[in-house]
Design a protein around this motif. Structure first.
Motif, PDB file in Angstrom:
ATOM      1  N   PHE A 194       0.828  -1.218   0.000  1.00  0.00           N
ATOM      2  CA  PHE A 194       0.000   0.000   0.000  1.00  0.00           C
ATOM      3  C   PHE A 194       0.856   1.259   0.000  1.00  0.00           C
ATOM      4  O   PHE A 194       0.465   2.276  -0.533  1.00  0.00           O
ATOM      5  CB  PHE A 194      -0.931  -0.009   1.222  1.00  0.00           C
ATOM      6  CG  PHE A 194      -1.771   1.231   1.314  1.00  0.00           C
ATOM      7  CD1 PHE A 194      -2.865   1.414   0.473  1.00  0.00           C
ATOM      8  CD2 PHE A 194      -1.468   2.237   2.213  1.00  0.00           C
ATOM      9  CE1 PHE A 194      -3.637   2.555   0.550  1.00  0.00           C
ATOM     10  CE2 PHE A 194      -2.235   3.383   2.284  1.00  0.00           C
ATOM     11  CZ  PHE A 194      -3.333   3.550   1.447  1.00  0.00           C
ATOM     12  N   PHE A 195       2.027   1.175   0.563  1.00  0.00           N
ATOM     13  CA  PHE A 195       2.861   2.355   0.702  1.00  0.00           C
ATOM     14  C   PHE A 195       3.807   2.576  -0.469  1.00  0.00           C
ATOM     15  O   PHE A 195       4.647   3.450  -0.415  1.00  0.00           O
ATOM     16  CB  PHE A 195       3.657   2.280   2.009  1.00  0.00           C
ATOM     17  CG  PHE A 195       2.765   2.297   3.215  1.00  0.00           C
ATOM     18  CD1 PHE A 195       2.131   3.460   3.594  1.00  0.00           C
ATOM     19  CD2 PHE A 195       2.534   1.141   3.938  1.00  0.00           C
ATOM     20  CE1 PHE A 195       1.298   3.481   4.692  1.00  0.00           C
ATOM     21  CE2 PHE A 195       1.700   1.156   5.044  1.00  0.00           C
ATOM     22  CZ  PHE A 195       1.081   2.327   5.420  1.00  0.00           C
ATOM     23  N   SER A 196       3.641   1.817  -1.555  1.00  0.00           N
ATOM     24  CA  SER A 196       4.510   2.053  -2.707  1.00  0.00           C
ATOM     25  C   SER A 196       4.208   3.437  -3.276  1.00  0.00           C
ATOM     26  O   SER A 196       3.094   3.958  -3.145  1.00  0.00           O
ATOM     27  CB  SER A 196       4.333   0.975  -3.765  1.00  0.00           C
ATOM     28  OG  SER A 196       3.086   1.123  -4.397  1.00  0.00           O
ATOM     29  N   ILE A 197       5.163   4.049  -3.900  1.00  0.00           N
ATOM     30  CA  ILE A 197       5.029   5.431  -4.390  1.00  0.00           C
ATOM     31  C   ILE A 197       3.894   5.549  -5.411  1.00  0.00           C
ATOM     32  O   ILE A 197       3.172   6.540  -5.428  1.00  0.00           O
ATOM     33  CB  ILE A 197       6.382   5.952  -4.953  1.00  0.00           C
ATOM     34  CG1 ILE A 197       6.318   7.467  -5.212  1.00  0.00           C
ATOM     35  CG2 ILE A 197       6.716   5.251  -6.247  1.00  0.00           C
ATOM     36  CD1 ILE A 197       6.367   8.263  -3.981  1.00  0.00           C
ATOM     37  N   ASP A 198       3.723   4.517  -6.237  1.00  0.00           N
ATOM     38  CA  ASP A 198       2.640   4.560  -7.227  1.00  0.00           C
ATOM     39  C   ASP A 198       1.277   4.606  -6.547  1.00  0.00           C
ATOM     40  O   ASP A 198       0.384   5.328  -6.968  1.00  0.00           O
ATOM     41  CB  ASP A 198       2.710   3.348  -8.159  1.00  0.00           C
ATOM     42  CG  ASP A 198       3.914   3.393  -9.078  1.00  0.00           C
ATOM     43  OD1 ASP A 198       4.432   4.504  -9.315  1.00  0.00           O
ATOM     44  OD2 ASP A 198       4.324   2.324  -9.558  1.00  0.00           O
ATOM     45  N   ARG A 199       1.113   3.822  -5.504  1.00  0.00           N
ATOM     46  CA  ARG A 199      -0.159   3.786  -4.784  1.00  0.00           C
ATOM     47  C   ARG A 199      -0.410   5.125  -4.077  1.00  0.00           C
ATOM     48  O   ARG A 199      -1.543   5.609  -4.056  1.00  0.00           O
ATOM     49  CB  ARG A 199      -0.169   2.663  -3.739  1.00  0.00           C
ATOM     50  CG  ARG A 199      -0.001   1.294  -4.314  1.00  0.00           C
ATOM     51  CD  ARG A 199      -1.330   0.810  -4.879  1.00  0.00           C
ATOM     52  NE  ARG A 199      -1.164  -0.569  -5.308  1.00  0.00           N
ATOM     53  CZ  ARG A 199      -1.454  -1.005  -6.505  1.00  0.00           C
ATOM     54  NH1 ARG A 199      -1.956  -0.179  -7.384  1.00  0.00           N
ATOM     55  NH2 ARG A 199      -1.270  -2.249  -6.826  1.00  0.00           N
ATOM     56  N   LEU A 200       0.613   5.727  -3.534  1.00  0.00           N
ATOM     57  CA  LEU A 200       0.457   7.015  -2.859  1.00  0.00           C
ATOM     58  C   LEU A 200       0.083   8.121  -3.846  1.00  0.00           C
ATOM     59  O   LEU A 200      -0.775   8.957  -3.563  1.00  0.00           O
ATOM     60  CB  LEU A 200       1.725   7.377  -2.098  1.00  0.00           C
ATOM     61  CG  LEU A 200       2.023   6.526  -0.861  1.00  0.00           C
ATOM     62  CD1 LEU A 200       3.381   6.909  -0.283  1.00  0.00           C
ATOM     63  CD2 LEU A 200       0.939   6.686   0.174  1.00  0.00           C
ATOM     64  N   VAL A 201       0.718   8.121  -5.018  1.00  0.00           N
ATOM     65  CA  VAL A 201       0.393   9.124  -6.046  1.00  0.00           C
ATOM     66  C   VAL A 201      -1.039   8.918  -6.523  1.00  0.00           C
ATOM     67  O   VAL A 201      -1.806   9.877  -6.668  1.00  0.00           O
ATOM     68  CB  VAL A 201       1.398   9.037  -7.220  1.00  0.00           C
ATOM     69  CG1 VAL A 201       0.918   9.860  -8.401  1.00  0.00           C
ATOM     70  CG2 VAL A 201       2.778   9.480  -6.774  1.00  0.00           C
ATOM     71  N   GLU A 202      -1.404   7.663  -6.770  1.00  0.00           N
ATOM     72  CA  GLU A 202      -2.763   7.353  -7.208  1.00  0.00           C
ATOM     73  C   GLU A 202      -3.792   7.797  -6.164  1.00  0.00           C
ATOM     74  O   GLU A 202      -4.818   8.395  -6.489  1.00  0.00           O
ATOM     75  CB  GLU A 202      -2.864   5.844  -7.434  1.00  0.00           C
ATOM     76  CG  GLU A 202      -4.181   5.390  -8.000  1.00  0.00           C
ATOM     77  CD  GLU A 202      -4.168   3.886  -8.227  1.00  0.00           C
ATOM     78  OE1 GLU A 202      -5.000   3.206  -7.603  1.00  0.00           O
ATOM     79  OE2 GLU A 202      -3.340   3.423  -9.020  1.00  0.00           O
ATOM     80  N   PHE A 203      -3.501   7.542  -4.899  1.00  0.00           N
ATOM     81  CA  PHE A 203      -4.401   7.936  -3.825  1.00  0.00           C
ATOM     82  C   PHE A 203      -4.516   9.467  -3.751  1.00  0.00           C
ATOM     83  O   PHE A 203      -5.612  10.019  -3.630  1.00  0.00           O
ATOM     84  CB  PHE A 203      -3.892   7.371  -2.491  1.00  0.00           C
ATOM     85  CG  PHE A 203      -4.737   7.760  -1.320  1.00  0.00           C
ATOM     86  CD1 PHE A 203      -5.976   7.179  -1.119  1.00  0.00           C
ATOM     87  CD2 PHE A 203      -4.296   8.715  -0.412  1.00  0.00           C
ATOM     88  CE1 PHE A 203      -6.765   7.542  -0.051  1.00  0.00           C
ATOM     89  CE2 PHE A 203      -5.077   9.092   0.663  1.00  0.00           C
ATOM     90  CZ  PHE A 203      -6.315   8.502   0.853  1.00  0.00           C
ATOM     91  N   GLY A 204      -3.417  10.173  -3.868  1.00  0.00           N
ATOM     92  CA  GLY A 204      -3.418  11.631  -3.828  1.00  0.00           C
ATOM     93  C   GLY A 204      -4.210  12.234  -4.975  1.00  0.00           C
ATOM     94  O   GLY A 204      -4.978  13.187  -4.794  1.00  0.00           O
ATOM     95  N   MET A 205      -4.028  11.692  -6.168  1.00  0.00           N
ATOM     96  CA  MET A 205      -4.770  12.192  -7.327  1.00  0.00           C
ATOM     97  C   MET A 205      -6.269  11.922  -7.167  1.00  0.00           C
ATOM     98  O   MET A 205      -7.093  12.772  -7.492  1.00  0.00           O
ATOM     99  CB  MET A 205      -4.233  11.544  -8.604  1.00  0.00           C
ATOM    100  CG  MET A 205      -2.851  12.056  -8.990  1.00  0.00           C
ATOM    101  SD  MET A 205      -2.078  11.223 -10.394  1.00  0.00           S
ATOM    102  CE  MET A 205      -3.331  11.179 -11.603  1.00  0.00           C
ATOM    103  N   SER A 206      -6.620  10.756  -6.664  1.00  0.00           N
ATOM    104  CA  SER A 206      -8.031  10.425  -6.447  1.00  0.00           C
ATOM    105  C   SER A 206      -8.659  11.368  -5.441  1.00  0.00           C
ATOM    106  O   SER A 206      -9.801  11.811  -5.610  1.00  0.00           O
ATOM    107  CB  SER A 206      -8.175   8.983  -5.962  1.00  0.00           C
ATOM    108  OG  SER A 206      -7.684   8.090  -6.920  1.00  0.00           O
ATOM    109  N   MET A 207      -7.946  11.695  -4.388  1.00  0.00           N
ATOM    110  CA  MET A 207      -8.472  12.619  -3.382  1.00  0.00           C
ATOM    111  C   MET A 207      -8.686  14.009  -3.970  1.00  0.00           C
ATOM    112  O   MET A 207      -9.690  14.668  -3.681  1.00  0.00           O
ATOM    113  CB  MET A 207      -7.529  12.695  -2.173  1.00  0.00           C
ATOM    114  CG  MET A 207      -7.521  11.454  -1.311  1.00  0.00           C
ATOM    115  SD  MET A 207      -9.131  11.083  -0.608  1.00  0.00           S
ATOM    116  CE  MET A 207      -9.373  12.485   0.443  1.00  0.00           C
TER     117      MET A 207
END
Length: 116
Positions: free
Chosen positions: A6-19
């Motif tokens: 969950f903490f991979s950089i791709d997942r964090l970027v995806e989560f940030g963009m979704s928010m």
């Protein structure tokens, strides 16, 4: 890091963009809801600026006139169906019989009382 973490950089970027997208959608929906008029609600109905009319009498423009002034002139037979009329937004002067806004005023103006 692996892709399933969950903490991979791709997942964090995806989560940030979704928010951010969700935040923009909520803001847009709230703006639309604030501008909407709901009958029976506490908020008042948005006010519309009164229409302004001009008529040509004896070849000269007369105006600006509001609806009650136009109605009075129709009642007094100063404005006839072939009288030229113009209002903001029109490209050119047109006879009253071709201007729906003025025809509405004509329909609402009572006819003169006929004396016996």
């Amino acid at each position: 890091m692996d892709d399933n973490n969950f903490f991979s950089i791709d997942r964090l970027v995806e989560f940030g963009m979704s928010m951010q997208i969700a935040r923009q959608m909520v803001g847009s929906m709230n703006l639309q809801l604030q501008q909407m008029y709901v009958p029976g609600s506490v908020q008042t109905m948005p006010q519309v600026a009164p229409a302004t009319y001009y008529v040509a009498l004896e070849g000269k423009p007369v105006g600006p006139l509001n609806e009650s002034e136009v109605s009075r002139m129709i009642y007094n037979k100063q404005i006839a169906k072939d009288t030229l009329c113009w209002m903001p937004g029109m490209k050119e002067w047109k006879p009253v019989e071709q201007v729906p806004q003025v025809l509405r005023i004509v329909a609402l103006t009572p006819p003169p009382i006929q004396q016996p």
